[in-house]
Design an enzyme around this catalytic site. Structure first.
Site, PDB file in Angstrom:
ATOM      1  CD  GLU A   1      -2.741  -0.831   2.632  1.00  0.00           C
ATOM      2  OE1 GLU A   1      -3.190   0.276   2.965  1.00  0.00           O
ATOM      3  OE2 GLU A   1      -2.884  -1.849   3.307  1.00  0.00           O
TER       4      GLU A   1
ATOM      5  CE  LYS B   1       5.039   4.724   6.957  1.00  0.00           C
ATOM      6  NZ  LYS B   1       4.584   6.023   7.440  1.00  0.00           N
TER       7      LYS B   1
ATOM      8  NE  ARG C   1      -3.201   3.754  12.884  1.00  0.00           N
ATOM      9  CZ  ARG C   1      -2.426   2.695  13.076  1.00  0.00           C
ATOM     10  NH1 ARG C   1      -1.136   2.837  13.194  1.00  0.00           N
ATOM     11  NH2 ARG C   1      -2.947   1.496  13.141  1.00  0.00           N
TER      12      ARG C   1
ATOM     13  NE  ARG D   1       1.592   6.015  16.111  1.00  0.00           N
ATOM     14  CZ  ARG D   1       2.004   5.496  17.249  1.00  0.00           C
ATOM     15  NH1 ARG D   1       1.478   5.894  18.384  1.00  0.00           N
ATOM     16  NH2 ARG D   1       2.917   4.554  17.269  1.00  0.00           N
TER      17      ARG D   1
ATOM     18  CD  GLU E   1      -1.469   8.558   7.936  1.00  0.00           C
ATOM     19  OE1 GLU E   1      -1.825   7.671   8.753  1.00  0.00           O
ATOM     20  OE2 GLU E   1      -0.509   9.314   8.132  1.00  0.00           O
TER      21      GLU E   1
ATOM     22  CG  PHE F   1      -4.847   1.885   6.527  1.00  0.00           C
ATOM     23  CD1 PHE F   1      -4.789   1.187   7.725  1.00  0.00           C
ATOM     24  CD2 PHE F   1      -4.465   3.224   6.521  1.00  0.00           C
ATOM     25  CE1 PHE F   1      -4.382   1.805   8.894  1.00  0.00           C
ATOM     26  CE2 PHE F   1      -4.069   3.863   7.698  1.00  0.00           C
ATOM     27  CZ  PHE F   1      -4.027   3.145   8.882  1.00  0.00           C
TER      28      PHE F   1
ATOM     29  NE  ARG G   1       7.002  -0.401  16.819  1.00  0.00           N
ATOM     30  CZ  ARG G   1       6.500   0.674  16.220  1.00  0.00           C
ATOM     31  NH1 ARG G   1       6.346   0.690  14.913  1.00  0.00           N
ATOM     32  NH2 ARG G   1       6.145   1.728  16.921  1.00  0.00           N
TER      33      ARG G   1
ATOM     34  CE  LYS H   1       8.114   2.012  10.943  1.00  0.00           C
ATOM     35  NZ  LYS H   1       7.588   2.869  11.991  1.00  0.00           N
TER      36      LYS H   1
HETATM   37  P1  ATP Z   1       4.616   4.060  14.305  1.00  0.00           P
HETATM   38  O1  ATP Z   1       3.183   4.416  14.025  1.00  0.00           O
HETATM   39  O2  ATP Z   1       5.053   2.836  13.584  1.00  0.00           O
HETATM   40  O3  ATP Z   1       5.012   4.148  15.733  1.00  0.00           O
HETATM   41  P2  ATP Z   1       5.164   6.531  13.173  1.00  0.00           P
HETATM   42  O4  ATP Z   1       3.968   7.112  13.816  1.00  0.00           O
HETATM   43  O5  ATP Z   1       6.420   7.301  13.184  1.00  0.00           O
HETATM   44  O6  ATP Z   1       5.515   5.137  13.727  1.00  0.00           O
HETATM   45  P3  ATP Z   1       5.561   5.406  10.713  1.00  0.00           P
HETATM   46  O7  ATP Z   1       6.615   4.623  11.344  1.00  0.00           O
HETATM   47  O8  ATP Z   1       5.993   6.379   9.704  1.00  0.00           O
HETATM   48  O9  ATP Z   1       4.726   6.199  11.749  1.00  0.00           O
HETATM   49  O10 ATP Z   1       4.517   4.366  10.068  1.00  0.00           O
HETATM   50  C1  ATP Z   1       3.317   3.925  10.561  1.00  0.00           C
HETATM   51  C2  ATP Z   1       2.226   4.954  10.284  1.00  0.00           C
HETATM   52  O11 ATP Z   1       2.038   5.133   8.865  1.00  0.00           O
HETATM   53  C3  ATP Z   1       0.829   4.540  10.718  1.00  0.00           C
HETATM   54  O12 ATP Z   1       0.659   4.763  12.089  1.00  0.00           O
HETATM   55  C4  ATP Z   1      -0.067   5.413   9.868  1.00  0.00           C
HETATM   56  O13 ATP Z   1      -0.279   6.650  10.514  1.00  0.00           O
HETATM   57  C5  ATP Z   1       0.766   5.708   8.639  1.00  0.00           C
HETATM   58  N1  ATP Z   1       0.240   5.142   7.375  1.00  0.00           N
HETATM   59  C6  ATP Z   1       0.253   5.779   6.182  1.00  0.00           C
HETATM   60  N2  ATP Z   1      -0.242   5.022   5.209  1.00  0.00           N
HETATM   61  C7  ATP Z   1      -0.613   3.840   5.771  1.00  0.00           C
HETATM   62  C8  ATP Z   1      -1.193   2.638   5.277  1.00  0.00           C
HETATM   63  N3  ATP Z   1      -1.482   2.475   3.986  1.00  0.00           N
HETATM   64  N4  ATP Z   1      -1.405   1.634   6.159  1.00  0.00           N
HETATM   65  C9  ATP Z   1      -1.102   1.780   7.464  1.00  0.00           C
HETATM   66  N5  ATP Z   1      -0.548   2.897   7.987  1.00  0.00           N
HETATM   67  C10 ATP Z   1      -0.301   3.922   7.166  1.00  0.00           C
END
Ligand code: ATP
Length: 585
Positions: A248, A250, A255, A270, A299, A339, A414, A420
């Site tokens: 998918e 990103k 979120r 989040r 998102e 998603f 996690r 990712k």
């Molecule tokens: P994490 O949420 O893993 O602690 P983070 O908030 O820094 O870390 P990332 O590590 O960049 O975020 O990646 C996860 C986040 O990506 C998800 O919490 C969500 O907000 C975002 N995201 C964007 N696109 C998608 C998608 N297609 N599916 C799931 N999450 C997505």
């Protein structure tokens, strides 16, 4: 139960750094309590009167607490302020003045945990004309009835300075310990917590009937703790690990977890804060979906209606506001890329495989203008994953998410159900690291005027509920950011590090872990100076050339910082990539 017993527990928690001891002390308290009262204790021990999604915060300013102390004990406000200036702790001021009261109480009543909880709850929910005075009065009444030890914690509570070091994992362990004498129920308790995000509710149910936590299920309008993604360094590793998977886009927005129950809609961030009032157009789009109730995630990104272009995160985040909501919504409408679907029409479907959840989700949002499915492809080929990755990045997206088609939704964890892969540049880590600020340095030389030289940052270890240092970060800040950070940090300074902090370094000022910033670095190295993942050889992990990117992460609590396990995982995959490069050469 008398509040004195909770105050004694708080004293014991404050005096120890041994996590086992903390767990035992709390388990003892829970064992003595009726279930509904244990719920109050859980909230109070964590400095709250409700779970975060309720949005009910006591948050009194120091000045109001000073007035309440003055009123309760017969000292002038000037005297209270002078004492506070000397000790830096309003709790200690209240304790001291309580033991040398200048006015006798007219009548005094023994404080119970219930009474203290209910009074703070009232203080948190009072509003309107004259509410300041009423809040001071209520707090003064509590202090008036308190013993010196009770007064110490009552004064610290409303200004968010309890400093007990009790995180969620410690409470979960203590609950298990009270029934089992060990941690064997921790996993089941955590699973219940992941479904409702309310630690007080979990405690109450578990104490009433330990079996009840097995029956917890997701409920619309109660936030679910979000599933999180693991990292892998390359499309090859993703293909090897997941096989056929869903790739998918990103998106770099925020979120949203969207809940619908009949006509009632709630949206959570989040970190499970209520965002419903900030997003009117999203609320009405959800209301129009053709189902009775549901929980889904996506998102959200702001976009320019004229050009159809998506705005970068810094712009999108402007939609997170309490005032001027409608104007901003008109200027920057949101698109929501859905998603995942967790619950629909009375059924928790989170344990069904992703491909089935996704299919249902696509059916439910069909026809919506504002809500669209995230762009996705099914593939098992590393080359195709790479091609999608390049395509997404060239369109300004953050990278990709690869998901296991057969996996359930992994609430609060996690796991490799989601992986990712983010764009990175030469000489940078394959992902940024989110650190909790635990201290900061006074500025020297050119930065003396800003009173800010950088921060001491830590990552979080949920196993031990501790913050472990990983970097001193002194670069990447703009002058504005340094000023803003100094302002934020100077009001949460503490004399000694928080009980959950593990550090070998001494910053100029310690602060309560509260703010999270994102940093990039050249690589992760082993270091004897930092406590992150320190093993028996006394070597921890550190970031080489860390620099701040973006701004303070308002969407993360300190416990949402990158974890120690993630750092170790990133270090190992960095080593794997280094070895592969060497082999290719
Ligand atoms: P994490 O949420 O893993 O602690 P983070 O908030 O820094 O870390 P990332 O590590 O960049 O975020 O990646 C996860 C986040 O990506 C998800 O919490 C969500 O907000 C975002 N995201 C964007 N696109 C998608 C998608 N297609 N599916 C799931 N999450 C997505």
């Amino acid at each position: 139960m008398d509040f004195s017993q909770l105050a004694e527990t708080m004293l014991a928690l404050e005096s120890t750094k041994s996590r086992n001891e903390m767990v035992e002390v709390m388990a003892w308290l829970f064992k003595q309590q009726p279930p509904d009262e244990a719920r109050f204790s859980v909230y109070l021990l964590q400095g709250a009167v409700a779970p975060p999604h309720a949005g009910i915060e006591v948050g009194l300013g120091e000045k109001l607490v000073e007035q309440a102390i003055s009123k309760a004990f017969g000292y002038s406000q000037k005297e209270v302020q002078a004492q506070y200036l000397k000790s830096g702790d309003l709790g200690k001021v209240a304790e001291k003045m309580c033991s040398a009261k200048r006015q006798a109480s007219l009548f005094s009543e023994k404080l119970t945990i219930k009474k203290v909880f209910q009074t703070f709850y009232r203080i948190a929910t009072l509003g309107g004309h004259g509410s300041q005075e009423a809040k001071i009065g209520l707090l003064a009444e509590l202090l008036n009835n308190a013993s010196p030890l009770e007064a110490k914690y009552i004064a610290r509570f409303p200004i968010g300075r309890l400093r007990l070091g009790v995180g969620d994992p410690t409470v979960l362990d203590a609950l298990s310990f009270m029934h089992k004498g060990d941690k064997s129920d921790r996993e089941a308790l955590e699973s219940a917590y992941n479904k409702c995000s309310d630690l007080g509710l979990v405690a109450e149910s578990y104490i009433r009937d330990p079996e009840s936590i097995m029956k917890f299920s997701m409920q619309p309008l109660m936030p679910v703790r979000p599933a999180l993604a693991e990292r892998l360094p390359s499309p090859e590793e993703i293909a090897k690990r997941l096989g056929k998977c869903l790739v998918e886009a990103k998106y770099d927005g925020f979120r949203l977890q969207c809940h619908k129950k009949g006509d009632k809609v709630e949206i959570f961030s989040r970190r499970m804060e209520r965002m419903t009032n900030m997003l009117p157009e999203v609320v009405s789009a959800i209301r129009q979906l053709k189902c009775k109730d549901m929980i889904f995630e996506g998102e959200a990104l702001a976009y320019n209606e004229q050009t159809g272009e998506f705005y970068p995160f810094q712009q999108t985040i402007q939609r997170k506001r309490k005032h001027g909501v409608d104007e901003k919504a008109a200027e920057m409408p949101l698109r929501l890329f859905a998603f995942d679907l967790l619950y629909v029409d009375g059924k928790d479907i989170s344990q069904e495989p992703l491909h089935a959840r996704r299919k249902m989700l696509e059916g439910l949002i069909k026809g919506s203008q504002l809500i669209a499915p995230s762009e996705s492809y099914i593939t098992s080929s590393a080359d195709e994953i790479e091609a999608h990755f390049q395509d997404f990045v060239s369109r300004g997206l953050e990278g990709l998410m690869a998901k296991d088609l057969s996996a359930p939704y992994t609430a609060g964890a996690r796991k490799f159900a989601w992986v990712k892969l983010k764009r990175s540049y030469r000489g940078e880590l394959s992902d940024t690291v989110d650190i909790a600020i635990i201290g900061y340095y006074a500025g020297k030389g050119a930065r003396a005027q800003l009173k800010f030289g950088g921060v001491l940052g830590a990552v979080y270890d949920p196993h031990t509920d501790t913050f472990q240092t990983i970097a001193k970060v002194g670069s990447g800040f703009t002058e504005e950011q340094m000023k803003a950070l100094e302002e934020k940090l100077s009001v949460i300074r503490v004399k000694k590090p928080n009980a959950r902090v593990r550090s070998l370094m001494e910053p100029t000022f310690w602060v309560e872990p509260k703010y999270v910033i994102t940093v990039n670095a050249d690589e992760i190295t082993r270091s004897p100076q930092h406590t992150c993942g320190r093993d028996s050889g006394d070597v921890g992990y550190a970031l080489r050339f860390p620099r701040m990117v973006g701004d303070v992460r308002t969407d993360k609590r300190p416990e949402d910082a990158t974890t120690v396990d993630e750092i170790i995982g990133m270090y190992r995959s960095q080593r794997r990539v280094e070895r592969n490069v060497q082999e290719e050469q």
